[in-house]
Motif scaffolding. Structure first.
Motif, PDB file in Angstrom:
ATOM      1  N   LEU A   1      -2.724   8.835   3.624  1.00  0.00           N
ATOM      2  CA  LEU A   1      -1.555   8.150   4.159  1.00  0.00           C
ATOM      3  C   LEU A   1      -0.299   9.008   4.009  1.00  0.00           C
ATOM      4  O   LEU A   1       0.569   9.013   4.890  1.00  0.00           O
ATOM      5  N   ALA A   2      -0.194   9.739   2.894  1.00  0.00           N
ATOM      6  CA  ALA A   2       0.949  10.631   2.702  1.00  0.00           C
ATOM      7  C   ALA A   2       0.962  11.721   3.771  1.00  0.00           C
ATOM      8  O   ALA A   2       2.028  12.080   4.294  1.00  0.00           O
ATOM      9  N   ARG A   3      -0.212  12.229   4.115  1.00  0.00           N
ATOM     10  CA  ARG A   3      -0.281  13.241   5.182  1.00  0.00           C
ATOM     11  C   ARG A   3       0.093  12.655   6.536  1.00  0.00           C
ATOM     12  O   ARG A   3       0.513  13.378   7.437  1.00  0.00           O
ATOM     13  N   HIS A   4      -0.074  11.341   6.690  1.00  0.00           N
ATOM     14  CA  HIS A   4       0.346  10.662   7.915  1.00  0.00           C
ATOM     15  C   HIS A   4       1.853  10.402   7.933  1.00  0.00           C
ATOM     16  O   HIS A   4       2.370   9.838   8.903  1.00  0.00           O
ATOM     17  N   GLY A   5       2.562  10.763   6.865  1.00  0.00           N
ATOM     18  CA  GLY A   5       4.009  10.576   6.823  1.00  0.00           C
ATOM     19  C   GLY A   5       4.466   9.334   6.103  1.00  0.00           C
ATOM     20  O   GLY A   5       5.646   8.963   6.185  1.00  0.00           O
ATOM     21  N   MET A   6       3.567   8.677   5.366  1.00  0.00           N
ATOM     22  CA  MET A   6       3.925   7.454   4.638  1.00  0.00           C
ATOM     23  C   MET A   6       4.145   7.752   3.159  1.00  0.00           C
ATOM     24  O   MET A   6       3.482   8.617   2.579  1.00  0.00           O
ATOM     25  N   ASP A   7       5.083   7.024   2.561  1.00  0.00           N
ATOM     26  CA  ASP A   7       5.282   7.067   1.117  1.00  0.00           C
ATOM     27  C   ASP A   7       4.388   5.997   0.483  1.00  0.00           C
ATOM     28  O   ASP A   7       4.397   4.840   0.922  1.00  0.00           O
ATOM     29  N   VAL A   8       3.616   6.379  -0.528  1.00  0.00           N
ATOM     30  CA  VAL A   8       2.546   5.509  -1.035  1.00  0.00           C
ATOM     31  C   VAL A   8       2.691   5.311  -2.541  1.00  0.00           C
ATOM     32  O   VAL A   8       2.966   6.256  -3.284  1.00  0.00           O
ATOM     33  N   LEU A   9       2.485   4.073  -2.974  1.00  0.00           N
ATOM     34  CA  LEU A   9       2.441   3.763  -4.406  1.00  0.00           C
ATOM     35  C   LEU A   9       1.134   3.060  -4.717  1.00  0.00           C
ATOM     36  O   LEU A   9       0.812   2.037  -4.120  1.00  0.00           O
ATOM     37  N   ARG A  10       0.359   3.644  -5.609  1.00  0.00           N
ATOM     38  CA  ARG A  10      -0.810   2.959  -6.169  1.00  0.00           C
ATOM     39  C   ARG A  10      -0.510   2.732  -7.645  1.00  0.00           C
ATOM     40  O   ARG A  10       0.162   3.545  -8.276  1.00  0.00           O
TER      41      ARG A  10
ATOM     42  N   VAL B   1       1.680   0.107  -0.344  1.00  0.00           N
ATOM     43  CA  VAL B   1       1.331  -0.213  -1.731  1.00  0.00           C
ATOM     44  C   VAL B   1      -0.147  -0.579  -1.751  1.00  0.00           C
ATOM     45  O   VAL B   1      -0.590  -1.415  -0.960  1.00  0.00           O
ATOM     46  N   ILE B   2      -0.905   0.066  -2.633  1.00  0.00           N
ATOM     47  CA  ILE B   2      -2.348  -0.162  -2.723  1.00  0.00           C
ATOM     48  C   ILE B   2      -2.645  -1.015  -3.956  1.00  0.00           C
ATOM     49  O   ILE B   2      -2.253  -0.664  -5.079  1.00  0.00           O
ATOM     50  N   CYS B   3      -3.348  -2.131  -3.741  1.00  0.00           N
ATOM     51  CA  CYS B   3      -3.705  -3.065  -4.815  1.00  0.00           C
ATOM     52  C   CYS B   3      -5.163  -2.863  -5.220  1.00  0.00           C
ATOM     53  O   CYS B   3      -6.068  -2.935  -4.383  1.00  0.00           O
TER      54      CYS B   3
ATOM     55  N   LEU C   1       0.822  -3.566   2.826  1.00  0.00           N
ATOM     56  CA  LEU C   1       0.059  -3.863   1.616  1.00  0.00           C
ATOM     57  C   LEU C   1      -1.421  -3.657   1.906  1.00  0.00           C
ATOM     58  O   LEU C   1      -1.943  -4.179   2.897  1.00  0.00           O
ATOM     59  N   ILE C   2      -2.076  -2.892   1.042  1.00  0.00           N
ATOM     60  CA  ILE C   2      -3.499  -2.581   1.203  1.00  0.00           C
ATOM     61  C   ILE C   2      -4.214  -3.033  -0.054  1.00  0.00           C
ATOM     62  O   ILE C   2      -3.840  -2.645  -1.171  1.00  0.00           O
ATOM     63  N   GLY C   3      -5.229  -3.867   0.092  1.00  0.00           N
ATOM     64  CA  GLY C   3      -5.958  -4.352  -1.073  1.00  0.00           C
ATOM     65  C   GLY C   3      -7.451  -4.161  -0.913  1.00  0.00           C
ATOM     66  O   GLY C   3      -8.012  -4.449   0.144  1.00  0.00           O
TER      67      GLY C   3
END
Length: 250
Positions: free
Chosen positions: A53-62, A30-32, A105-107
């Motif tokens: 991050l999606a290309r790394h295989g992660m599901d991402v929500l911003r 999750v990107i803040c 969590l990424i901020g």
């Protein structure tokens, strides 16, 4: 990319879900966002990080906090505490949407403070924290915002002096928000001591990190223009490609 809405009927937020590509790691991020014009200028970089991050295989929500961006509400609606609640909602949304078991969590900038507070209150689902060019001391940050507002190049915003609302680059800065900033510090936050990456675009910013104390910190520096700063009058910031790669690798 898939648009998503979440929150309550009276507190609706808009986000963008980037599903994992290729081999799924069953973990998400999750990107803040930063605050105000910094979020607008950093939009391209945040989107680029989500794609990476999606290309790394992660599901991402911003997502946009309530009262910001494309979410409901106006610039006077939210507070730092509300943003922490919004981030917790975003984590829950990602868990239900993607079915991941762990979330980072990424901020960015002030979003780093929001991410850190959210992580300190979260369950074991949140297991990593990325502080990207973080605002370490909210009082210092407020001073910088007010100084930029008074600079000769800042122009003149529409402000309601009686209500205590100032305006910085077209974004309202209510008195309650200012007071919250004065008390916002990354140092001494309660809660779990998570594995934490501090991603910096300037080496001299490391001096401020001494205040973070005993956190399990790893620091990476890739000298580049701050993505939240306007680049060559384009209205947007540069994309710090190497820094984004380092975040993705971590």
């Amino acid at each position: 990319m898939v648009p998503v809405q979440f929150g309550r009927s009276d507190h609706v937020m808009l986000g963008v879900f980037n599903p994992a590509l290729g081999r799924r790691l069953r973990r998400g991020a999750v990107i803040c966002n930063p605050w105000g014009v910094e979020a607008s200028r950093a939009h391209r970089s945040i989107r680029a990080l989500a794609d990476l991050l999606a290309r790394h295989g992660m599901d991402v929500l911003r997502f946009d906090y309530f009262g910001t961006g494309d979410s409901a509400g106006d610039g006077l609606s939210g507070s730092l505490e509300d943003w922490v609640d919004d981030a917790r909602w975003a984590v829950e949304e990602l868990l239900s949407t993607a079915g991941v078991s762990r979330v980072a969590l990424i901020g960015l900038r002030l979003g780093a403070y929001v991410a850190a507070v959210t992580a300190s209150r979260a369950t074991d689902t949140v297991d990593r924290l990325v502080l990207w060019d973080p605002v370490v001391d909210g009082a210092d940050y407020l001073t910088q915002l007010q100084a930029s507002r008074r600079s000769p190049d800042a122009g003149h915003g529409l402000e309601d002096v009686n209500s205590g609302v100032e305006e910085v680059s077209g974004y309202p800065l209510p008195a309650a928000f200012q007071n919250a900033l004065r008390g916002a510090r990354l140092a001494g936050l309660p809660g779990r001591d998570l594995p934490t990456l501090v991603a910096l675009s300037a080496g001299d910013a490391q001096a401020s990190l001494r205040e973070l104390g005993a956190r399990s910190l790893e620091v990476v520096v890739h000298e580049s223009p701050g993505c939240w700063l306007e680049e060559r009058d384009f209205g947007a910031g540069a994309i710090p490609v190497e820094l984004l790669k380092a975040i993705g690798a971590w």
